[in-house]
Scaffold this motif. Structure first.
Motif, PDB file in Angstrom:
ATOM      1  N   LEU A 182      -0.679  -1.814 167.942  1.00 31.27           N
ATOM      2  CA  LEU A 182      -1.546  -0.784 168.496  1.00 31.27           C
ATOM      3  C   LEU A 182      -1.344   0.514 167.727  1.00 31.27           C
ATOM      4  O   LEU A 182      -0.224   1.024 167.620  1.00 31.27           O
ATOM      5  N   HIS A 183      -2.432   1.061 167.206  1.00 29.90           N
ATOM      6  CA  HIS A 183      -2.374   2.343 166.496  1.00 29.90           C
ATOM      7  C   HIS A 183      -2.448   3.457 167.530  1.00 29.90           C
ATOM      8  O   HIS A 183      -3.504   3.768 168.069  1.00 29.90           O
ATOM      9  N   ALA A 184      -1.280   4.056 167.803  1.00 30.31           N
ATOM     10  CA  ALA A 184      -1.193   5.157 168.761  1.00 30.31           C
ATOM     11  C   ALA A 184      -0.679   6.403 168.067  1.00 30.31           C
ATOM     12  O   ALA A 184      -0.012   7.238 168.675  1.00 30.31           O
ATOM     13  N   ALA A 185      -1.029   6.541 166.779  1.00 33.62           N
ATOM     14  CA  ALA A 185      -0.478   7.606 165.938  1.00 33.62           C
ATOM     15  C   ALA A 185      -1.593   8.357 165.217  1.00 33.62           C
ATOM     16  O   ALA A 185      -2.782   8.098 165.398  1.00 33.62           O
ATOM     17  N   ASN A 186      -1.179   9.340 164.412  1.00 33.06           N
ATOM     18  CA  ASN A 186      -2.023  10.002 163.421  1.00 33.06           C
ATOM     19  C   ASN A 186      -3.260  10.701 163.981  1.00 33.06           C
ATOM     20  O   ASN A 186      -4.268  10.855 163.288  1.00 33.06           O
ATOM     21  N   GLY A 187      -3.198  11.124 165.218  1.00 39.84           N
ATOM     22  CA  GLY A 187      -4.285  11.916 165.782  1.00 39.84           C
ATOM     23  C   GLY A 187      -5.517  11.138 166.173  1.00 39.84           C
ATOM     24  O   GLY A 187      -6.576  11.737 166.400  1.00 39.84           O
ATOM     25  N   TYR A 188      -5.402   9.808 166.301  1.00 38.37           N
ATOM     26  CA  TYR A 188      -6.544   9.000 166.729  1.00 38.37           C
ATOM     27  C   TYR A 188      -6.570   8.899 168.261  1.00 38.37           C
ATOM     28  O   TYR A 188      -5.857   9.615 168.947  1.00 38.37           O
ATOM     29  N   VAL A 272       7.626   3.830 163.874  1.00 39.97           N
ATOM     30  CA  VAL A 272       7.640   5.290 164.002  1.00 39.97           C
ATOM     31  C   VAL A 272       7.451   5.971 162.648  1.00 39.97           C
ATOM     32  O   VAL A 272       8.186   5.704 161.692  1.00 39.97           O
ATOM     33  N   VAL A 273       6.474   6.851 162.591  1.00 36.53           N
ATOM     34  CA  VAL A 273       6.280   7.713 161.430  1.00 36.53           C
ATOM     35  C   VAL A 273       7.163   8.937 161.622  1.00 36.53           C
ATOM     36  O   VAL A 273       6.985   9.701 162.571  1.00 36.53           O
ATOM     37  N   GLU A 274       8.110   9.125 160.730  1.00 38.42           N
ATOM     38  CA  GLU A 274       9.046  10.238 160.824  1.00 38.42           C
ATOM     39  C   GLU A 274       8.505  11.426 160.035  1.00 38.42           C
ATOM     40  O   GLU A 274       8.361  11.368 158.815  1.00 38.42           O
ATOM     41  N   GLY A 275       8.186  12.500 160.732  1.00 35.66           N
ATOM     42  CA  GLY A 275       7.630  13.683 160.078  1.00 35.66           C
ATOM     43  C   GLY A 275       6.118  13.593 159.996  1.00 35.66           C
ATOM     44  O   GLY A 275       5.456  13.028 160.863  1.00 35.66           O
ATOM     45  N   ALA A 276       5.563  14.174 158.928  1.00 39.36           N
ATOM     46  CA  ALA A 276       4.111  14.227 158.743  1.00 39.36           C
ATOM     47  C   ALA A 276       3.654  12.983 157.997  1.00 39.36           C
ATOM     48  O   ALA A 276       4.149  12.692 156.907  1.00 39.36           O
ATOM     49  N   THR A 277       2.733  12.254 158.565  1.00 41.73           N
ATOM     50  CA  THR A 277       2.267  11.022 157.951  1.00 41.73           C
ATOM     51  C   THR A 277       1.850  11.259 156.501  1.00 41.73           C
ATOM     52  O   THR A 277       0.981  12.077 156.210  1.00 41.73           O
ATOM     53  N   GLY A 278       2.510  10.540 155.593  1.00 33.83           N
ATOM     54  CA  GLY A 278       2.204  10.687 154.177  1.00 33.83           C
ATOM     55  C   GLY A 278       2.663  11.994 153.570  1.00 33.83           C
ATOM     56  O   GLY A 278       2.289  12.328 152.439  1.00 33.83           O
ATOM     57  N   GLY A 279       3.467  12.753 154.311  1.00 27.32           N
ATOM     58  CA  GLY A 279       3.896  14.066 153.839  1.00 27.32           C
ATOM     59  C   GLY A 279       5.363  14.308 154.112  1.00 27.32           C
ATOM     60  O   GLY A 279       6.186  13.399 154.095  1.00 27.32           O
ATOM     61  N   MET A 305      11.097   0.020 163.648  1.00 28.46           N
ATOM     62  CA  MET A 305      10.558   0.107 162.294  1.00 28.46           C
ATOM     63  C   MET A 305      10.356   1.569 161.931  1.00 28.46           C
ATOM     64  O   MET A 305       9.747   2.317 162.692  1.00 28.46           O
ATOM     65  N   VAL A 306      10.866   1.978 160.769  1.00 28.79           N
ATOM     66  CA  VAL A 306      10.733   3.365 160.336  1.00 28.79           C
ATOM     67  C   VAL A 306       9.779   3.449 159.149  1.00 28.79           C
ATOM     68  O   VAL A 306       9.577   2.480 158.414  1.00 28.79           O
ATOM     69  N   ASN A 307       9.214   4.629 158.967  1.00 25.74           N
ATOM     70  CA  ASN A 307       8.158   4.813 157.978  1.00 25.74           C
ATOM     71  C   ASN A 307       8.129   6.278 157.553  1.00 25.74           C
ATOM     72  O   ASN A 307       8.392   7.166 158.356  1.00 25.74           O
ATOM     73  N   ASN A 308       7.767   6.489 156.315  1.00 24.79           N
ATOM     74  CA  ASN A 308       7.441   7.792 155.731  1.00 24.79           C
ATOM     75  C   ASN A 308       8.469   8.241 154.708  1.00 24.79           C
ATOM     76  O   ASN A 308       9.545   8.740 155.057  1.00 24.79           O
ATOM     77  N   GLY A 309       8.132   8.063 153.436  1.00 23.02           N
ATOM     78  CA  GLY A 309       8.922   8.593 152.346  1.00 23.02           C
ATOM     79  C   GLY A 309      10.201   7.852 152.043  1.00 23.02           C
ATOM     80  O   GLY A 309      11.074   8.384 151.349  1.00 23.02           O
ATOM     81  N   TYR A 310      10.345   6.628 152.549  1.00 22.47           N
ATOM     82  CA  TYR A 310      11.564   5.867 152.269  1.00 22.47           C
ATOM     83  C   TYR A 310      11.527   5.303 150.856  1.00 22.47           C
ATOM     84  O   TYR A 310      10.554   4.673 150.444  1.00 22.47           O
ATOM     85  N   ASP A 311      12.614   5.554 150.100  1.00 20.30           N
ATOM     86  CA  ASP A 311      12.796   4.893 148.822  1.00 20.30           C
ATOM     87  C   ASP A 311      13.823   3.778 149.013  1.00 20.30           C
ATOM     88  O   ASP A 311      14.286   3.515 150.133  1.00 20.30           O
ATOM     89  N   ARG A 312      14.178   3.132 147.918  1.00 17.51           N
ATOM     90  CA  ARG A 312      15.096   1.988 148.009  1.00 17.51           C
ATOM     91  C   ARG A 312      16.422   2.378 148.652  1.00 17.51           C
ATOM     92  O   ARG A 312      16.897   1.702 149.575  1.00 17.51           O
ATOM     93  N   ALA A 313      17.015   3.471 148.196  1.00 17.67           N
ATOM     94  CA  ALA A 313      18.330   3.866 148.702  1.00 17.67           C
ATOM     95  C   ALA A 313      18.268   4.222 150.180  1.00 17.67           C
ATOM     96  O   ALA A 313      19.141   3.814 150.961  1.00 17.67           O
ATOM     97  N   MET A 314      17.261   4.980 150.560  1.00 18.75           N
ATOM     98  CA  MET A 314      17.120   5.361 151.973  1.00 18.75           C
ATOM     99  C   MET A 314      16.909   4.143 152.851  1.00 18.75           C
ATOM    100  O   MET A 314      17.488   4.027 153.948  1.00 18.75           O
ATOM    101  N   ALA A 315      16.072   3.216 152.386  1.00 17.56           N
ATOM    102  CA  ALA A 315      15.772   2.028 153.185  1.00 17.56           C
ATOM    103  C   ALA A 315      17.003   1.146 153.349  1.00 17.56           C
ATOM    104  O   ALA A 315      17.311   0.671 154.459  1.00 17.56           O
ATOM    105  N   GLU A 316      17.711   0.928 152.256  1.00 16.83           N
ATOM    106  CA  GLU A 316      18.910   0.095 152.337  1.00 16.83           C
ATOM    107  C   GLU A 316      19.951   0.735 153.244  1.00 16.83           C
ATOM    108  O   GLU A 316      20.609   0.047 154.048  1.00 16.83           O
ATOM    109  N   ALA A 317      20.092   2.051 153.158  1.00 15.70           N
ATOM    110  CA  ALA A 317      21.080   2.750 153.985  1.00 15.70           C
ATOM    111  C   ALA A 317      20.708   2.695 155.458  1.00 15.70           C
ATOM    112  O   ALA A 317      21.576   2.510 156.323  1.00 15.70           O
TER     113      ALA A 317
END
Length: 373
Positions: A182-188, A272-279, A305-317
């Protein structure tokens, strides 16, 4: 017993009723390439197939957001999940993903006020929690244009919206999906009811936090009644300013109560989108107080599930520290169909061509190179 070793991004995991080969998720990405009747195309099939093999791609694909009804559409050429033709188109996609050994869920979407009269049946006004227009733009023929002024849904119209979500979830199962998000995010639409910066209602769906979390709760109750909690996820973005979604006056309390209300439904995961979506992840320079995502997670017994700006190191950590069970990647999956392999091997990533994000053909969609064997 206490686990003797930390989990890794590349380990298998059971998410609700869905078994995944790894914890790498392809985030939902609007690409505006559906065909006539908002039906998924052969080109879309190839795009998802390229990213489906869990040895090289995602453990789980979350599709681009797909409208649950004609009134739920907000952008040109986005796919739907409300007609037999759309179901058949998506079935070809899910069959292709499953043939590669992948798993795929569909993101269920109603944009609410983030739409344009040219996209809606009979030139209808968009519907929302409010009659106030968003200071936002949508993608139409010829580019991006301001969204149209909405009308506020009447209280007696809301059950039909809930029923549309339930029907779409059932059709998703007919289309062969492993589950729904369910999309309950991003101002929709759902977030237009959640946040007091948008919701100016005085009925049972406005005012108090209990009232503003009512629609989200009712929709999730309907979806889980249709397909089961173990095949249902939900996406939240507590502080994103996307689509003119102003900050809620008590965001921590609002989203905490939302999770408390749906936690008993046994959902597979929260995304969960952490911070500003895509920003930016940190919005303190915009006057936005830090959000305590750990406190939110503590209220939910399922996978996180986490989302937003994760690179390899952040995701693995994050996975190793158990602050997340799954990590969703967006832009990186646009340009790297074999992102899973690249992460595992620490290989360089292709850069995405931003000019081809929205609309078009195979260029910037299915023609990105993969690592040489």
């Amino acid at each position: 017993m206490t686990p003797t070793s930390s989990p890794t991004l590349y380990d298998p995991i059971r998410v609700g009723d869905i078994d995944l080969a790894n914890r790498i998720v392809m985030a939902p990405l609007t690409r505006n390439r559906a065909g006539a009747g908002q039906v998924p195309t052969e080109l879309m099939l190839q795009y998802y197939r390229q990213r489906a093999n869990p040895e090289t791609g995602a453990g789980l694909i979350v599709t681009e957001a797909s409208q649950i009804s004609p009134m739920g559409q907000g952008y040109l050429d986005t796919p739907g999940i409300h007609t037999p033709e759309q179901v058949a188109g998506w079935k070809r996609v899910t069959d292709a993903v499953h043939a590669e050994g992948g798993r795929i869920v569909i993101q269920l979407w109603h944009v609410g006020r983030i739409s344009h009269v040219s996209l809606l049946p009979g030139g209808a006004q968009p519907v929302s929690s409010t009659a106030r227009a968003a200071k936002s733009r949508t993608f139409l023929q010829g580019g991006f244009f301001p969204v149209s002024e909405p009308r506020a849904l009447r209280t007696d119209e809301i059950p039909a919206i809930v029923a549309d979500y339930r029907r779409a979830a059932g059709l998703a199962m007919q289309a062969g999906f492993d589950g729904v998000e369910l999309h309950a995010a991003n101002g929709y639409l759902i977030e237009q009811f959640l946040r007091d910066s948008i919701n100016d209602r005085s009925d049972a769906y406005g005012g108090s936090i209990e009232h503003r979390t009512r629609l989200l709760t009712e929709v999730l109750q309907a979806i889980t009644a249709e397909v089961g909690g173990g095949r249902t996820g939900v996406r939240l973005s507590p502080i994103t300013p996307a689509n003119d979604a102003g900050q809620d006056s008590h965001a921590q309390a609002l989203y905490g109560r939302a999770v408390e209300r749906f936690a008993p439904l046994g959902l597979a995961y929260v995304h969960v989108v952490e911070g500003a979506t895509g920003g930016a992840r940190d919005l303190s320079d915009k006057g936005v107080a830090p959000f305590d995502y750990a406190a939110l997670r503590a209220k939910f017994p399922g996978r996180w599930m986490v989302n937003n700006g994760y690179d390899r190191a952040m995701a693995e950590a994050a996975v190793a520290a158990r602050t997340a069970d799954l990590v969703a990647f967006g832009k990186a999956f646009i340009a790297n169909p074999d992102l899973g392999r690249r992460l595992r091997e620490g290989a360089a990533l292709n850069a995405p061509d931003t000019a081809t994000f929205y609309g078009g053909g195979e260029r910037g969609y299915t023609d990105y190179p993969v690592l040489a064997d």
